[in-house]
Design an enzyme around this catalytic site. Structure first.
Site, short mmCIF file in Angstrom:
data_model
loop_
_atom_site.label_atom_id
_atom_site.label_comp_id
_atom_site.label_asym_id
_atom_site.label_seq_id
_atom_site.Cartn_x
_atom_site.Cartn_y
_atom_site.Cartn_z
N ASP A 32 139.46 4.33 23.90
CA ASP A 32 139.44 3.03 23.23
C ASP A 32 140.11 2.01 24.15
O ASP A 32 141.05 2.36 24.87
CB ASP A 32 140.17 3.08 21.88
CG ASP A 32 139.63 2.04 20.92
OD1 ASP A 32 138.96 2.42 19.94
OD2 ASP A 32 139.85 0.84 21.16
N THR A 88 129.52 -3.15 16.13
CA THR A 88 128.38 -4.06 16.31
C THR A 88 128.43 -5.08 15.17
O THR A 88 127.59 -5.07 14.27
CB THR A 88 127.04 -3.29 16.27
OG1 THR A 88 127.01 -2.45 15.09
CG2 THR A 88 126.84 -2.43 17.49
N GLY A 261 130.82 -4.07 -0.88
CA GLY A 261 131.63 -4.59 0.22
C GLY A 261 131.51 -3.65 1.39
O GLY A 261 130.53 -2.91 1.52
N CYS A 264 129.56 -2.69 6.65
CA CYS A 264 128.21 -2.45 7.17
C CYS A 264 127.04 -3.00 6.35
O CYS A 264 126.12 -3.56 6.93
CB CYS A 264 128.02 -0.96 7.40
SG CYS A 264 129.04 -0.40 8.78
N ARG A 331 137.44 -4.80 4.55
CA ARG A 331 136.35 -5.65 5.04
C ARG A 331 135.28 -5.82 3.95
O ARG A 331 134.83 -4.86 3.35
CB ARG A 331 135.73 -5.04 6.31
CG ARG A 331 136.66 -5.07 7.50
CD ARG A 331 136.06 -4.42 8.73
NE ARG A 331 136.01 -2.97 8.64
CZ ARG A 331 135.56 -2.17 9.61
NH1 ARG A 331 135.12 -2.70 10.75
NH2 ARG A 331 135.55 -0.86 9.46
P1 NAD Z 1 135.53 -0.05 14.19
O1 NAD Z 1 135.62 -1.51 14.36
O2 NAD Z 1 136.36 0.65 13.17
O3 NAD Z 1 135.85 0.67 15.60
C1 NAD Z 1 135.31 0.27 16.84
C2 NAD Z 1 136.30 0.71 17.93
O4 NAD Z 1 135.71 0.48 19.21
C3 NAD Z 1 137.62 -0.07 17.90
O5 NAD Z 1 138.71 0.82 17.86
C4 NAD Z 1 137.59 -0.89 19.20
O6 NAD Z 1 138.86 -1.10 19.75
C5 NAD Z 1 136.73 0.01 20.09
N1 NAD Z 1 136.10 -0.69 21.23
C6 NAD Z 1 135.45 -1.88 21.23
N2 NAD Z 1 135.00 -2.16 22.47
C7 NAD Z 1 135.37 -1.12 23.26
C8 NAD Z 1 135.20 -0.82 24.64
N3 NAD Z 1 134.54 -1.66 25.45
N4 NAD Z 1 135.71 0.32 25.13
C9 NAD Z 1 136.38 1.17 24.32
N5 NAD Z 1 136.57 0.95 23.00
C10 NAD Z 1 136.07 -0.18 22.47
O7 NAD Z 1 133.99 0.27 13.96
P2 NAD Z 1 133.35 1.42 13.06
O8 NAD Z 1 133.52 1.08 11.62
O9 NAD Z 1 133.76 2.75 13.56
O10 NAD Z 1 131.80 1.18 13.39
C11 NAD Z 1 131.29 1.48 14.67
C12 NAD Z 1 129.77 1.43 14.59
O11 NAD Z 1 129.29 2.44 13.72
C13 NAD Z 1 129.20 0.12 14.06
O12 NAD Z 1 127.99 -0.14 14.73
C14 NAD Z 1 128.93 0.41 12.61
O13 NAD Z 1 127.88 -0.36 12.08
C15 NAD Z 1 128.50 1.87 12.66
N6 NAD Z 1 128.78 2.64 11.44
C16 NAD Z 1 129.97 2.45 10.77
C17 NAD Z 1 130.22 3.22 9.64
C18 NAD Z 1 131.49 3.05 8.84
O14 NAD Z 1 131.57 3.62 7.75
N7 NAD Z 1 132.47 2.31 9.28
C19 NAD Z 1 129.27 4.18 9.22
C20 NAD Z 1 128.10 4.34 9.95
C21 NAD Z 1 127.86 3.56 11.06
C1 UGA Z 2 127.74 2.89 3.63
C2 UGA Z 2 126.65 3.97 3.50
O1 UGA Z 2 126.80 4.64 2.25
C3 UGA Z 2 126.74 4.99 4.64
O2 UGA Z 2 125.69 5.93 4.54
C4 UGA Z 2 126.66 4.24 5.96
O3 UGA Z 2 126.81 5.16 7.03
C5 UGA Z 2 127.74 3.18 6.04
O4 UGA Z 2 127.62 2.28 4.91
C6 UGA Z 2 127.62 2.33 7.27
O5 UGA Z 2 126.58 2.22 7.86
O6 UGA Z 2 128.67 1.77 7.55
P1 UGA Z 2 130.34 2.75 3.07
O7 UGA Z 2 130.15 1.30 3.29
O8 UGA Z 2 131.46 3.45 3.71
O9 UGA Z 2 129.00 3.54 3.51
O10 UGA Z 2 130.52 3.00 1.51
P2 UGA Z 2 129.55 3.15 0.25
O11 UGA Z 2 129.99 4.30 -0.54
O12 UGA Z 2 128.12 3.12 0.63
O13 UGA Z 2 129.90 1.84 -0.59
C7 UGA Z 2 129.55 0.56 -0.12
C8 UGA Z 2 129.85 -0.47 -1.21
O14 UGA Z 2 128.94 -0.32 -2.30
C9 UGA Z 2 131.24 -0.34 -1.82
O15 UGA Z 2 131.76 -1.63 -2.07
C10 UGA Z 2 130.99 0.39 -3.12
O16 UGA Z 2 131.96 0.16 -4.11
C11 UGA Z 2 129.65 -0.20 -3.52
N1 UGA Z 2 128.88 0.66 -4.43
C12 UGA Z 2 128.45 1.87 -4.04
C13 UGA Z 2 128.58 0.20 -5.70
O17 UGA Z 2 128.97 -0.93 -6.08
N2 UGA Z 2 127.85 0.97 -6.54
C14 UGA Z 2 127.40 2.20 -6.16
O18 UGA Z 2 126.73 2.87 -7.00
C15 UGA Z 2 127.72 2.66 -4.88
#
Ligand code: NAD
Ligand code: UGA
Length: 458
Positions: A32, A88, A261, A264, A331
């Site tokens: 990171d 992203t 919320g 993503c 977020r």
């Molecule tokens: P995040 O913001 O929690 O983490 C991203 C990390 O990358 C940070 O720690 C940041 O410091 C690091 N970073 C940024 N630029 C960098 C670089 N140049 N070199 C090294 N480290 C670097 O993000 P996240 O929630 O883990 O999401 C990451 C991706 O996965 C996004 O595209 C998101 O849409 C996707 N995603 C997120 C979730 C989720 O539940 N949060 C689920 C599925 C997919």
């Molecule tokens: C969501 C997807 O469920 C994951 O599959 C995906 O990988 C991720 O986004 C992503 O791309 O970041 P997440 O945002 O962690 O995961 O949580 P969820 O459980 O999907 O809930 C999202 C929001 O919807 C929350 O605010 C939750 O309270 C709300 N929600 C969920 C409802 O209001 N009703 C429901 O029935 C389910």
């Protein structure tokens, strides 16, 4: 076969993947560019609340299978497979901001000393993986390096479970050999019964965006139905149960609440609309998901205002700041919209969350609210309560104790987690999402009337 894997980005996706891959037995280097985060990780500190992650990380550290570093050049050189899991976020206007991905690709191009497989885990718009592969082919000596898109579907709060028990693994690759290697990375820890879908990178990108859009649209629809249900005196919980019994629809993701919320759904819905625009496709239906959801977030505060007549001078307890239970991530949380509305309309807010308080304070600097370490402090002498997050401990609120702590008797239960009939027997008026209001069944327990009189006479 065990591999040397580099994971770039140690956020929710990167850290869970790195720890999960180390748990399978691979040798993982997690990188990171946030040096403080790397320092903490080396000490075994997890930078966010995610059930089960701390223990798995400690196990991996103890076994020497995970290493943390901020030297991305060395990490790129040492890994056989490089996972990219950086953010992203939305750029202005909603387009996906790929600057973090591009910065990582720069580092890979500068430091690649042999052929590797690059696996993109970050969510990227359709066409991104092919564009990165073309760029690498044009700029690299090792043109047989492969770029694969392997979308991540984990949910915060259950991320560790989701890593080991995914519904499916999607591998977007034009190279059968690279796809097989990536598939084998996840075995044997992940059961062979889990379907693996091999497809082109662009189809995999559509699967990821499409999944989030589908899920977000279900929530938007159930929340609109909930509003109608309130107007016609229905119960959205019963309706959702009935709708979900249709096997074609299914029961999941039909819980009405204060809008979705998280980091993503909002950004990915906005991202796909922008991708559509770029390719000349008007995503008219998808566009309405965001506007509908935005209006849902404020409803708990508006409903309280309608019930009380005015929010001016009211002490309101808000329970729940995280966007969902079992995470400290704020977020996109409805708490921002609700607290904004309450303080703008003259209420004094005391808020609580078992895990997200600290992050909320960092993000939300407005005056007129305070965060309490204990929920009892937020509830003490409150005129009204709004529940925004379905934490287990809020489900266990006891009406008798609550009636002793609070001054007023109005509860907006936006997650439908309380037994409204029971609470009404203790003098509370309960407003759930998509359900008729259940008024106090206690005679002369007109707390709100007394309160109104007191406030008017001041
Ligand atoms: P995040 O913001 O929690 O983490 C991203 C990390 O990358 C940070 O720690 C940041 O410091 C690091 N970073 C940024 N630029 C960098 C670089 N140049 N070199 C090294 N480290 C670097 O993000 P996240 O929630 O883990 O999401 C990451 C991706 O996965 C996004 O595209 C998101 O849409 C996707 N995603 C997120 C979730 C989720 O539940 N949060 C689920 C599925 C997919
Ligand atoms: C969501 C997807 O469920 C994951 O599959 C995906 O990988 C991720 O986004 C992503 O791309 O970041 P997440 O945002 O962690 O995961 O949580 P969820 O459980 O999907 O809930 C999202 C929001 O919807 C929350 O605010 C939750 O309270 C709300 N929600 C969920 C409802 O209001 N009703 C429901 O029935 C389910």
């Amino acid at each position: 076969m065990k591999k040397k894997i580099t994971v770039i980005g140690t956020g929710y996706v990167g850290l869970v993947s790195a720890v999960g891959l180390a748990g399978i037995g691979h040798e993982v280097t997690a990188v990171d560019n946030n040096k403080t985060r790397i320092k903490d990780l080396k000490k075994g500190w997890v930078p966010f609340y995610e059930p089960g992650l701390k223990k798995k990380m400690k196990d991996a550290l103890r076994a020497g299978r995970i290493h943390f570093t901020s030297e991305s050049d060395l990490a790129v050189q040492s890994g056989e497979i490089i996972f990219i899991a950086v953010g992203t976020p939305s750029a202005a206007g909603g387009k996906a901001d790929l600057s973090q991905i591009n910065a990582v690709v720069d580092v890979i191009i500068e430091n690649l000393e042999s052929s590797k497989i690059i696996v993109i885990k970050s969510t990227v718009p359709p066409g991104t993986t092919d564009a990165i592969r073309e760029r690498m082919s044009a700029e690299l000596e090792y043109t047989d390096s492969d770029v694969v898109f392997c979308p991540e579907f984990l949910r915060e709060g259950t991320a560790v479970h989701d890593f080991f028990h995914p519904d499916r693994i999607v591998i977007g690759s034009d190279s059968k050999q690279a796809a097989r290697i990536v598939e084998n990375v996840f075995y044997p820890a992940i059961s062979r019964d889990i379907p693996v879908l091999n497809c082109s990178p662009v189809s995999a990108e559509l699967i990821k965006y499409g999944s989030n859009v589908m899920l977000a649209s279900r929530i938007a629809v159930i929340n609109e139905l909930a509003e109608l249900s309130e107007a016609v005196g229905g119960d959205i919980c019963q309706a959702a149960a009935g709708i979900g019994l249709d096997k074609r629809i299914g029961k999941d993701f039909l819980k009405a609440g204060p809008g979705f919320g998280g980091s993503c759904f909002g950004k990915d819905v906005a991202g796909i609309i922008k991708a559509g625009e770029y390719h000349g496709v008007n995503m008219q239906l998808v566009s309405t998901i965001l506007t509908t959801n935005d209006s849902q977030k404020m409803r708990p505060a508006r409903r309280l205002e309608t019930e009380l007549g005015s929010l001016k001078g009211r002490k309101v307890a808000v329970l729940g700041l995280a966007f969902k239970a079992d995470t400290d991530d704020v977020r996109g949380s409805a708490a921002f919209d609700v607290i904004d509305y309450l303080i703008e309309n003259g209420a004094q807010v005391k808020a609580h969350d078992p895990e997200a308080e600290y992050r909320f304070i960092i993000e939300y600097k407005k005056k007129g609210y305070s965060c309490c370490e204990k929920k009892e402090d937020a509830l003490s002498k409150a005129d009204a309560l709004i529940i925004l997050t379905d934490w287990e401990e809020y489900k266990e609120l006891e009406p008798e104790k609550l009636s002793q702590m609070m001054r007023g008797n109005t509860i907006v239960d936006s997650r439908n987690i309380l037994d409204h009939e029971l609470f009404s027997q203790y003098g509370f008026t309960c407003m759930g999402t998509g359900r008729r209001t259940v008024s106090s069944s206690v005679k002369n327990r007109g707390r709100n009337d007394l309160l109104n009189a007191a406030i008017v006479s001041v």
